[in-house]
Write a protein that holds these residues in place. Sequence first.
Motif, short mmCIF file in Angstrom:
data_model
loop_
_atom_site.label_atom_id
_atom_site.label_comp_id
_atom_site.label_asym_id
_atom_site.label_seq_id
_atom_site.Cartn_x
_atom_site.Cartn_y
_atom_site.Cartn_z
N TYR A 90 -30.82 102.28 -48.53
CA TYR A 90 -30.56 103.43 -47.65
C TYR A 90 -30.13 102.97 -46.25
O TYR A 90 -29.28 103.61 -45.63
CB TYR A 90 -31.79 104.34 -47.58
N LEU A 91 -30.69 101.88 -45.78
CA LEU A 91 -30.31 101.36 -44.47
C LEU A 91 -28.84 100.92 -44.47
O LEU A 91 -28.14 101.14 -43.48
CB LEU A 91 -31.22 100.19 -44.07
N ARG A 92 -28.38 100.37 -45.57
CA ARG A 92 -26.97 99.98 -45.67
C ARG A 92 -26.05 101.20 -45.64
O ARG A 92 -24.90 101.10 -45.23
CB ARG A 92 -26.72 99.17 -46.93
N MET B 160 -19.39 97.77 -50.51
CA MET B 160 -20.28 98.85 -50.86
C MET B 160 -19.66 100.18 -50.43
O MET B 160 -19.04 100.28 -49.39
CB MET B 160 -21.63 98.66 -50.19
N LYS B 161 -19.92 101.20 -51.24
CA LYS B 161 -19.41 102.53 -50.93
C LYS B 161 -20.13 103.11 -49.72
O LYS B 161 -21.29 102.78 -49.46
CB LYS B 161 -19.66 103.48 -52.10
N THR B 162 -19.44 103.99 -49.01
CA THR B 162 -20.09 104.73 -47.93
C THR B 162 -20.95 105.82 -48.53
O THR B 162 -20.78 106.19 -49.71
CB THR B 162 -19.05 105.37 -46.99
N ALA B 163 -21.83 106.37 -47.72
CA ALA B 163 -22.67 107.47 -48.19
C ALA B 163 -21.81 108.64 -48.65
O ALA B 163 -22.08 109.25 -49.69
CB ALA B 163 -23.63 107.90 -47.08
N GLN B 164 -20.77 108.96 -47.90
CA GLN B 164 -19.91 110.09 -48.27
C GLN B 164 -19.21 109.83 -49.60
O GLN B 164 -19.06 110.76 -50.41
CB GLN B 164 -18.90 110.40 -47.16
N GLU B 165 -18.81 108.61 -49.85
CA GLU B 165 -18.19 108.28 -51.13
C GLU B 165 -19.18 108.47 -52.28
O GLU B 165 -18.83 109.01 -53.34
CB GLU B 165 -17.64 106.85 -51.12
N TRP B 166 -20.42 108.06 -52.07
CA TRP B 166 -21.47 108.28 -53.07
C TRP B 166 -21.68 109.77 -53.31
O TRP B 166 -21.75 110.22 -54.45
CB TRP B 166 -22.79 107.64 -52.64
N PHE B 167 -21.80 110.53 -52.22
CA PHE B 167 -22.04 111.97 -52.33
C PHE B 167 -20.88 112.67 -53.05
O PHE B 167 -21.10 113.54 -53.89
CB PHE B 167 -22.24 112.62 -50.96
N ASP B 168 -19.66 112.30 -52.70
CA ASP B 168 -18.48 112.91 -53.32
C ASP B 168 -18.45 112.63 -54.82
O ASP B 168 -18.16 113.53 -55.62
CB ASP B 168 -17.19 112.41 -52.66
N TRP C 10 -29.68 106.98 -40.25
CA TRP C 10 -30.30 108.30 -40.42
C TRP C 10 -30.66 108.57 -41.88
O TRP C 10 -31.66 109.22 -42.17
CB TRP C 10 -29.41 109.41 -39.84
N TYR C 11 -29.85 108.05 -42.80
CA TYR C 11 -30.20 108.16 -44.22
C TYR C 11 -31.48 107.39 -44.50
O TYR C 11 -32.36 107.84 -45.23
CB TYR C 11 -29.06 107.64 -45.11
N PHE C 12 -31.57 106.22 -43.89
CA PHE C 12 -32.78 105.39 -44.02
C PHE C 12 -34.00 106.15 -43.50
O PHE C 12 -35.04 106.21 -44.17
CB PHE C 12 -32.58 104.09 -43.25
N LEU C 13 -33.88 106.76 -42.32
CA LEU C 13 -35.01 107.50 -41.76
C LEU C 13 -35.41 108.69 -42.63
O LEU C 13 -36.60 108.95 -42.83
CB LEU C 13 -34.71 107.97 -40.34
#
Length: 153
Positions: free
Chosen positions: A73-75, A1-9, A79-82
């Motif tokens: 979001y938890l994955r 799975m992609k990281t959050a930063q990879e998704w955002f980028d 903090w993204y989850f929260l």
Amino acid sequence: MKTAQEWFDEYAISHQNKTNQLVHYICVPLIFFSVIGLLMSIPTSLLENTFRLYNPLIENWAVVIGIVISFFYLRLGFWYFLNMLFVILLCIVGNFWLGNTTNLLYTSIIIFVLAWVGQFWGHKVEGKKPSFAKDLQFLLIGPLWVIQKLRRK
């Protein structure tokens, strides 16, 4: 799975235009809010009969779907989850209030349609297709991206 930063980028590639970004700051939260409203408009007799809590803030389809998408979001990170848990709960409470003052289904449909018109106009200005055309998971990234962008401002 992609990281959050990879998704955002990857999401940011089709969201460079300032006008399109402004449209997203308004329309993405409205779409998310209206989807919660649409989910809360689905009859809850199955949930009421199953859980017998008789609490419309808990026994509704928005809570069920909210729990399911919270794992996404938890994955990405706690903090993204929260952040998204707070947004989901805020939307549930807001839609509960809205449902007590107006017809929630019709209001949610109107908000949903108008916000999507805004989104597509923003992408016309941008000159690029919406990210979800490539991967539907971007429908879950959009709200988180907006939160992150607004937090930095």
